[in-house]
Design a protein around this motif. Structure first.
Motif, PDB file in Angstrom:
ATOM      1  N   VAL A 125       0.840  -1.213   0.000  1.00 55.71           N
ATOM      2  CA  VAL A 125       0.000   0.000   0.000  1.00 55.71           C
ATOM      3  C   VAL A 125       0.860   1.241   0.000  1.00 55.71           C
ATOM      4  O   VAL A 125       2.036   1.207   0.331  1.00 55.71           O
ATOM      5  N   GLU A 126       0.222   2.353  -0.397  1.00 51.90           N
ATOM      6  CA  GLU A 126       0.821   3.669  -0.248  1.00 51.90           C
ATOM      7  C   GLU A 126      -0.160   4.534   0.517  1.00 51.90           C
ATOM      8  O   GLU A 126      -1.377   4.353   0.388  1.00 51.90           O
ATOM      9  N   THR A 127       0.393   5.463   1.281  1.00 46.39           N
ATOM     10  CA  THR A 127      -0.462   6.432   1.969  1.00 46.39           C
ATOM     11  C   THR A 127      -0.399   7.745   1.205  1.00 46.39           C
ATOM     12  O   THR A 127       0.671   8.302   1.009  1.00 46.39           O
ATOM     13  N   HIS A 128      -1.560   8.211   0.759  1.00 48.62           N
ATOM     14  CA  HIS A 128      -1.624   9.478   0.058  1.00 48.62           C
ATOM     15  C   HIS A 128      -2.121  10.556   0.993  1.00 48.62           C
ATOM     16  O   HIS A 128      -2.970  10.323   1.845  1.00 48.62           O
ATOM     17  N   ILE A 129      -1.593  11.750   0.820  1.00 50.76           N
ATOM     18  CA  ILE A 129      -2.038  12.900   1.601  1.00 50.76           C
ATOM     19  C   ILE A 129      -3.017  13.685   0.732  1.00 50.76           C
ATOM     20  O   ILE A 129      -2.711  13.987  -0.419  1.00 50.76           O
ATOM     21  N   VAL A 130      -4.198  13.972   1.284  1.00 48.99           N
ATOM     22  CA  VAL A 130      -5.154  14.774   0.514  1.00 48.99           C
ATOM     23  C   VAL A 130      -5.627  15.953   1.352  1.00 48.99           C
ATOM     24  O   VAL A 130      -5.752  15.854   2.566  1.00 48.99           O
TER      25      VAL A 130
END
Lengths: 266, 196, 475
Positions: A125-130
């Motif tokens: 997984v990747e963690t995206h910042i929104v």
């Protein structure tokens, strides 16, 4: 307090404090800013506007567009999203797991917990910042406006009223120059029930010469000029549209971070 | 119209009285609360802390970590700035300008050693790409890029336009660069002489 | 006539011509400003009618209306009232009346140049600072002349005691040249780079629209309230305290929250705005103790009524200002009509109406002629109160509704503007009442000016046709 001189001194001290905090301080901190690096890239931001767009800013100022439009995107908060980048060896189990998890609008701790769960199941997984906020949700920008956005503006037109929508990201949201020209000439022709005045004086209605001009507006029914006439934008209209198309609020910076979404490979 | 009966030739005066303490105490309490508010929300004058971030530490923690998506985005940006001008945004190259990268054996080779040398050192002399002969020469376009950027762009071309090959890491580039001292443009023979 | 009354008449008479020029021009600009504001409001109800001439778009009309109210009416009226209060409190007639007369004419010329500049497209683009260089230079030099002359008279006064009004008015006198020159130099003359322009513009706007008008308006109120109620101002300490806290906290604010500037600026601004509750409390206590319970309180629509109404409007305006800085309310009301509602309450509801009360009291005494239409004063008072109430209430409530829709991304943007239309229609009615009230005010002022000029003509004529003295004839 009998002495006028005492009042003068004390009032001077207070006004000086206010001036230091709101004029001197910001100038020292922001007044000699230079371009800043874009996150995860070798580019710098912002790029200065080319001639027509720069001139368009003066048209924007002269017509008082800032009386109805703002140019500042607001952001209420920031959240994490977990995105699957590889299903690993057991896709069925991963998809079952994903169905039970909430992947969006997470705090950092929650995002870490979700990532750990999926990693334990074999997925990557990747963690995206929104960015989070009503302005972001409306598509007015991908992150809040920062000082760097206005670095090369001769006249900073932030605006204070939203009688019309925010324009900070209008170059990304409505990149069609023809739409912009139609909207300036006859706002009601492209936006139903618009309150914006038609800026007809930025255009010229003239008799069609040997052939219709390439610039002539393609107006819908009900807004067309009389037969034999065409509506052509004046230089001010074109400059204003060039300026509007140069407005973007979608570059990730250190002080306005977010994970840009990569378009799928062809 | 008449104002109230009071004679208006007398000027107003102000009554003197003892200073009421309660308002001073209230002011001090509010000032204290204000200081707490400032501590929580101001970022302590940091130039880069904007609302909604409460502090520099919070801002730092929310920087997106370079994941595969970020690297791909970075690679794409570098490619379009540096390589795409000749090799084309679509990787198809242009006759007389640059060979295609899409489907090129040099790009999708299992190892990345030969591929990495091309932007780091440049090419001189004839080279075969996709069955065609090219003899245009290439400057060391990657010599000025950082390890991370060059790795990102090589990873990008190895995974775009139908290419499917493994990634190149910044450490790989670092090692290769360290081995090159004053690199000269390589010829086909020199490239084939080194391991893939 | 007692000696005191003769002295007072002399003092009043010494202010005559400067006040006539200041107040006469102010009345004219007041009418112009409210007419422009009405037209600006009408553009929302019939947008298509205004598309052919640049002078008719909202972007030209509204800034011109705002500046005509602030620079055309508020500042000259405030300066005139301040001059008269200085003269009365100092028990000294004003000397050298040519200077303020010239300065006042320069000021009105500057406003004219500035307004025309906005319409032809030379607006600087910053709120409350739109006048191009020519206009702002004229205003600055005119104010400098007036201010220096006022200070010279002030320091030459016979009664050297200081009354609370002195502090407020003297501080305001110093404030304007500083903020006006700083803002014009750093934004228009040699512009600073980037968003700092906006920060300075916010600082200037707050200091002029809130701090300066509050200082002058409260200085006027603290003079007239004890005078009309027949009691001393309650109390010296509260007035001192209100002055310092208002000046300090009031001037250290102005940057809206969420602005594209580092977080310390809006945070500092918010916390100082919230601290403004302290001077508001002190001012409420002063007003309450000085006025409540005093004799002669039936509202006859005269000066006392107007100053009281203005005072209450100030409290309300300051409370709305403080509310806008609270995180939750501010998030709702930012970018909506709530802001203009508070500004209009401050400028018109508080400042203009207080000035009306003062001018109706001062001018007959200075000129020595009563107003031609005294009944219209009461009508004007009710119209103005009604108008500002309708205007502020409709815009404030509509602004909250607009804010709720803006903050809900599920609501299309167009719906938030559509929701405002009904409130805008009501606000246009309010503006119409305000225009009528201003016309009545201007009517009384202009007729008095004409009456004064006619009396001048009659004096000259009487002199010319009077029989010659033996001594005046050459032998």
């Amino acid at each position: 307090m009998k002495n006028g001189f005492v009042i003068f001194l004390a009032a001077f001290a207070m006004i000086f404090t206010s001036w230091s905090a709101f004029v001197l301080g910001p100038q020292l901190q922001l007044g000699r800013e230079k371009q800043v690096p874009v996150l995860n890239s070798t580019e710098v931001y912002p790029r200065s506007r080319h001639g027509e767009a720069n001139q368009g800013l003066q048209v924007y100022r002269a017509n008082g567009c800032a009386a109805c439009h703002t140019e500042q995107v607001q952001q209420d908060g920031v959240a994490c999203e977990v995105v699957l980048s590889s299903a690993g060896k057991n896709p069925a189990a991963i998809s079952n797991l994903l169905a039970t998890l909430n992947l969006r609008g997470l705090s950092q701790a929650d995002a870490q917990a979700v990532s750990d769960k999926i990693a334990a199941g074999g997925g990557k997984v990747e963690t995206h910042i929104v960015a989070v906020g009503p302005d972001i949700a409306r598509g007015w920008g991908l992150r809040h406006s920062v000082a760097e956005d206005f670095l090369y503006d001769n006249v900073v037109q932030l605006g204070s009223l939203r009688i019309g929508p925010d324009l900070a990201g209008v170059g990304t949201r409505l990149p069609d120059a023809n739409w912009q020209l139609l909207h300036l000439y006859a706002p009601k022709s492209v936006v139903k029930d618009s309150l914006m005045p038609p800026f007809r004086y930025l255009f010229e209605t003239r008799k069609i010469g040997d052939a219709p001009s390439a610039d002539a507006l393609n107006l819908p029914q009900g807004f067309t000029p009389p037969a034999g006439y065409e509506v052509v934008p004046k230089p001010e209209a074109k400059e204003l549209v060039a300026y509007l198309l140069s407005l973007h609020a979608d570059v990730p910076l250190y002080d306005a971070p977010f994970t840009p979404v990569v378009v799928a490979k062809p | 119209m008449s104002d109230p009966v009071i004679s208006t030739s007398s000027e107003p005066t102000a009554a003197r009285s003892l200073a009421p303490m309660w308002i001073l105490v209230l002011t001090l309490i509010l000032l204290f609360l204000g200081a707490v508010y400032f501590d929580r929300h101001s970022g302590w004058f940091d130039q880069q802390v904007y609302s909604p971030y409460a502090s520099a530490a919070m801002l730092d923690s929310y920087q997106p970590k370079s994941g595969a998506a970020a690297a791909a985005a970075q690679g794409k940006r570098v490619y379009e700035q540096v390589c795409g001008l000749c090799h084309g945004v679509d990787g198809l190259g242009k006759p007389g300008q640059a060979p295609p990268l899409a489907g090129s054996d040099w790009v999708i080779a299992k190892g990345h050693n030969r591929l990495a040398h091309i932007p780091l050192a440049g090419i001189n002399g004839p080279i075969t790409v996709g069955g065609k002969n090219w003899n245009l020469g290439m400057a060391a376009m990657g010599a000025a890029l950082s390890d991370a950027d060059l790795a990102a762009v090589l990873t990008y071309i190895r995974s775009s336009w139908g290419n499917q090959a493994g990634e190149v890491t910044a450490d790989d580039i670092k090692t290769i660069r360290a081995g090159l001292v004053r690199p000269q443009p390589m010829s086909l023979d020199q490239l084939m002489a080194m391991p893939e | 006539m007692t000696v005191n009354e003769t002295q007072t008449n002399k003092i009043d008479a010494s202010c005559r011509v400067p006040l006539l020029v200041l107040f006469g021009g102010a009345a004219a600009w007041l009418v112009v400003g409210s007419l422009l504001a009405l037209l600006a409001s009408l553009t929302f109800h019939m947008p298509d009618k205004f598309g052919d001439c640049p002078w008719g778009t909202y972007g030209h009309l509204q800034p011109a209306a705002d500046d005509a109210l602030l620079y055309g009416f508020c500042i000259p009226a405030g300066l005139g009232v301040a001059l008269w209060i200085f003269a009365r409190l100092g028990q000294t007639p004003l000397r050298g009346a040519l200077v303020p007369v010239v300065a006042a004419h320069l000021w009105h010329l500057g406003v004219l140049v500035g307004l025309v500049g906005i319409f032809v497209g030379d607006s600087t683009g910053f709120a409350w600072l739109e006048f191009p260089r020519g206009g702002s230079a004229l205003l600055f030099f005119s104010y400098l002349l007036l201010g220096l002359w006022a200070l010279m008279n002030f320091s030459g006064r016979r009664d050297s005691g200081m009354f609370p009004s002195h502090w407020f008015l003297v501080a305001a006198l110093f404030l304007f040249p500083w903020i006006y020159s700083a803002a014009n130099i750093l934004i228009v003359g040699w512009p600073v780079r980037g968003v700092v322009q906006a920060v300075i513009a916010w600082w200037f706007g707050n200091n002029l629209v809130f701090v300066w008008t509050s200082l002058v308006g409260l200085g006027t109120a603290f003079y007239f309230l004890p005078k009309f109620s027949g009691r001393p101002l309650q109390t010296y300490f509260y007035a001192l305290f209100a002055f310092w806290t208002l000046l300090f906290f009031g001037s250290m604010r102005g940057v809206p929250s969420g602005a594209p500037v580092p977080a310390w600026l809006p945070t500092l601004s918010s916390l100082n705005s919230l601290m403004l509750i302290i001077p508001v409390i002190a001012i409420v206590i002063i007003g309450w103790k000085t006025v409540v319970g005093a004799a002669g309180q039936e509202c006859k629509g005269g000066s006392f009524c107007m100053v009281k109404f203005g005072f209450v409007a100030f409290i309300l305006s300051a409370l709305l200002l403080i509310a806008q800085s609270c995180p939750v309310i501010g998030r709702l009301t930012q970018f909506t009509w709530f802001g203009p509602a508070q500004t209009q309450l401050q400028l018109y509801g508080f400042f203009a109406i207080t000035m009306f009360g003062a001018i109706y009291h001062i001018l007959p005494r200075a000129v020595g002629i009563e107003f031609a239409f005294p009944k219209l004063i009461r009508v004007q008072h009710w119209l103005a109160m009604l108008g500002i109430f309708i205007l502020v209430a409709s815009l404030a409530v509509g602004g909250v509704e607009q804010g709720m829709k803006l903050n809900d991304p599920a609501v299309a943007f167009g719906d938030s503007t559509k929701a405002m239309l009904m409130f805008l229609r009501v606000s246009t009615t309010g503006l119409l009442f305000i225009l009528l009230a201003n016309l009545l005010f201007a009517l009384n002022i202009f007729v008095m000016i004409l009456a004064w000029k006619w009396s001048l003509v009659k004096t000259v004529f009487a002199f010319v046709i009077s029989p010659l003295n033996k001594a005046e004839v050459k032998a």
